[in-house]
Scaffold this active site. Sequence first.
Site, short mmCIF file in Angstrom:
data_model
loop_
_atom_site.label_atom_id
_atom_site.label_comp_id
_atom_site.label_asym_id
_atom_site.label_seq_id
_atom_site.Cartn_x
_atom_site.Cartn_y
_atom_site.Cartn_z
N GLN A 108 10.02 4.89 -14.74
CA GLN A 108 8.87 5.77 -14.78
C GLN A 108 9.28 7.22 -14.57
OE1 GLN A 108 6.52 4.20 -11.53
NE2 GLN A 108 8.37 4.04 -10.29
N TYR A 162 -5.27 5.40 2.67
CA TYR A 162 -4.75 4.25 1.91
C TYR A 162 -3.72 3.47 2.71
CZ TYR A 162 -2.41 1.56 -1.72
OH TYR A 162 -1.85 0.54 -2.44
N GLN A 163 -2.73 4.17 3.26
CA GLN A 163 -1.64 3.48 3.95
C GLN A 163 -2.15 2.71 5.17
OE1 GLN A 163 1.07 3.82 2.28
NE2 GLN A 163 1.26 5.89 1.47
N ASP A 190 7.38 4.59 -1.04
CA ASP A 190 7.26 5.84 -0.30
C ASP A 190 7.47 5.64 1.20
OD1 ASP A 190 4.44 5.25 0.87
OD2 ASP A 190 4.15 5.04 -1.29
N GLU A 229 10.98 -3.20 -3.66
CA GLU A 229 10.61 -2.05 -4.48
C GLU A 229 11.55 -2.01 -5.69
OE1 GLU A 229 9.51 0.95 -6.49
OE2 GLU A 229 8.35 0.73 -4.62
N ASP A 246 12.86 -6.65 -8.91
CA ASP A 246 11.56 -7.09 -9.42
C ASP A 246 10.89 -8.03 -8.41
OD1 ASP A 246 9.49 -7.60 -11.40
OD2 ASP A 246 10.41 -9.56 -11.63
N ALA A 247 9.67 -7.69 -8.01
CA ALA A 247 8.97 -8.46 -6.99
C ALA A 247 8.61 -9.86 -7.46
CB ALA A 247 7.70 -7.72 -6.56
N ASP A 276 1.39 -3.19 -2.53
CA ASP A 276 1.10 -1.77 -2.76
C ASP A 276 1.65 -1.42 -4.13
OD1 ASP A 276 0.72 0.94 -2.63
OD2 ASP A 276 2.34 1.33 -1.20
N TYR A 278 -7.76 9.85 -5.42
CA TYR A 278 -7.73 8.72 -6.34
C TYR A 278 -8.94 8.80 -7.28
CZ TYR A 278 -4.03 6.36 -3.69
OH TYR A 278 -2.85 6.03 -3.10
#
Length: 370
Positions: free
Chosen positions: A98, A128-129, A153, A173, A204-205, A223, A292
């Site tokens: 990305q 959010y967190q 993050d 992640e 890859d999750a 997340d 958002y």
Amino acid sequence: MEGDAGKGLECQKIMDGKASNGKGLEDTIPSCCLKAKASAPENDVKCHSTVVSGWFSEHQSCSDKAGKLMYFHNPMWPGEAHSLKVEDILFQGKSDFQEILVFKSSAYGKVLVLDGIVQLSEKDECAYQEMIAHLPLCSIESPKSVLVVGGGDGGVLREISRHSSVELIDICEIDKMVIDVCQKFFPELYVGFEDPRVRLHVGDAVEFLRNVAEGKYDAIIVDSSDPVGPAQELVERPFFETIARALRPGGVLCNMAESMWLHTHLIQDMLSICRETFKGSVHYAWASVPTYPSGVIGFLLCSTEGPPVDFRHPINPIEKLEGNLKCGRELRFYNSEIHTAAFALPSFVRREVSVLRNSPSPPARRISVS
């Protein structure tokens, strides 16, 4: 999106390939792009494809065929855009997955953007967190093992670290560059990685979860990015089935679940799949996050069959937890009253999301945190 500022600006200049049609198209080109067109290449870094006349807008499009209209769009949020005044672009780069942009805004501090979509800002990241971490972890007694999917993050890790009962925090992640960028520009979030309980897995999750032992985790927090492109599979049945398998009986999932103002169809689909997959309770909660789309974000909360979980009323109140301030900062958004209130849904949501129609509203209840 393109990987460098010059190419990104070129999209604005071309505008459906009619930049040289001699019909006055240049009059519609934003001033920052006209300036960049004549500037030395090394100065192009001051502009970015999503920054038009000093304002960031979520994902840009070219003009209509007449070359008279400049507008912005994203397939997740057709017909609207949110703009932030940009003071300075701090970083731009492209990973294997990305485009990554960090800029300083005049109203929200530093902002992290992935593929043209705002992920967080310094001013409102707390909402959010804190919610995505504490809604699940405060709903079960003494969580010990937690998996975070995404969250590069570090903000979710920071919030999990408040829970002294937790012994293991795995994070998967896919994009190492996100972690590195946040270490440099968002140290107040990256601090989560410094907890000795954290084990980082870059990859890859979906594949990671396939190889996880059954019943390993007390809680899983997803997340993830918005469900477009590769992230689409993170809202589909096979992914939820692998999560349910990885949770212990009575284990909990908290999954980012979009905006009730924009995505009731998607919320309906996710809830329906999870009602069939998880044999415990399934609920939808929400919080206000100004940067958002539509200003709100939702959370899908599920528990597996086993000890019952009452998501609406925290059994593990954050105010009573030892280590609440271990991450070095006070909570800014979440508290036990906000926790319960997050499950109160507007009437239109109950009408449009059929699986919520028979879900009772949370009863009024005084929460004691003394």
